[in-house]
Scaffold this active site. Structure first.
Site: not given
Ligand code: ZN
Length: 273
Positions: A2-3
């Site tokens: 996840p960013e």
């Protein structure tokens, strides 16, 4: 992995559901890996605390906890830190919902719900911290002057500098490529050689790309689950990331892919100089 936009979306989703709720008790799995704080210490520190706020700092999810036993104004110094790693998820659920495989933490809440942390690959991290502010600057909040100062005198490529978490925290591969495209900067340019107008453009591009992705609910190339447990992420329209050989959306030149700082790096050889 996840960013920043995904982590922000998850933190906001968890906040909406459980802020103000009180942690009654906790359960932790017997695995060693996700726990940076010994689980006994974590269990006793979490029980009885009210969750005042859930927010993103870098790629971490920070739970600000208030101590209900203290008569003083609740201090926010105690925090529970969650890093999702590659495959971590947070679920807010009814207690009778079946326990997913790879569940490593369950927090029983006074409202009758549970907050669960699930992580098949166990790269995620759980810890107790105080006054957590993360290793680098916040890309959404940094001033133009501070942003320019980050890169002064640095010989490394601007793409590698963007990924350096001790400079800017939370910028990952997709958003580094997309913001460099929008700022029309070649990813291989030495960071310290970029002029101030180009750095100003890059700061604005990075902010715009991150905000667009947050508005879209985060984008991810891996399968991904929202805090509800519902599949919930739309892709923003990538201009360069994952588009090797496809025509640039601005000039039609095929997008090129190189490896830079060990990461696949995508750019338009015509638009980005
Ligand atoms: Zn182009």
């Amino acid at each position: 992995m996840p960013e920043l936009p995904e982590v922000e979306t998850i933190a906001n989703g968890v906040h909406r559901r459980i802020h103000g709720d009180v942690i009654r008790s906790t359960w932790f799995s017997s695995f060693k890996q996700p726990f940076k704080t010994p689980r006994d210490a974590m269990a006793s520190a979490l029980a009885g605390r009210r969750i005042d706020r859930v927010r993103r700092v870098g790629k971490h999810i920070v739970f600000d906890l208030a101590d209900l036993l203290s008569r003083k104004t609740p201090s926010h110094s105690a925090q529970w830190l969650v890093h999702l790693g590659m495959t971590g998820r947070l679920l807010v659920t009814a207690p009778d919902a079946p326990l997913a495989p790879h569940t490593h933490a369950v927090l029983d809440l006074a409202s009758g719900r549970q907050l669960r942390f699930i992580d098949p690959r166990r790269f995620g991290r759980l810890a107790l911290v105080q006054d957590f502010s993360g290793p680098g600057h916040e890309p959404l909040a940094i001033s133009p002057g501070d942003f320019a100062a980050l890169f002064r005198g640095r010989k490394l490529a601007i793409k590698a500098a963007l990924l350096n978490q001790s400079l800017l925290q939370g910028v990952g591969n997709i958003y580094a490529d997309e913001s460099l495209f929008r700022a029309r900067i070649r990813p291989t340019r030495p960071a310290g050689r970029l002029t101030r107008p180009r750095l100003d453009r890059l700061r604005l591009a990075l902010r715009a790309v991150l905000r667009a992705a947050i508005r879209a609910g985060g984008s991810s190339v891996s399968d991904y689950v929202d805090a509800d447990g519902s599949e919930g992420f739309f892709q923003i329209q990538h201009c360069v990331y994952g588009r090797e050989g496809e025509p640039c959306r601005v000039c039609g030149t095929p997008i090129r892919r190189i490896v830079l700082a060990g990461r696949g790096t995508h750019f338009c050889p015509h638009c980005q100089r």
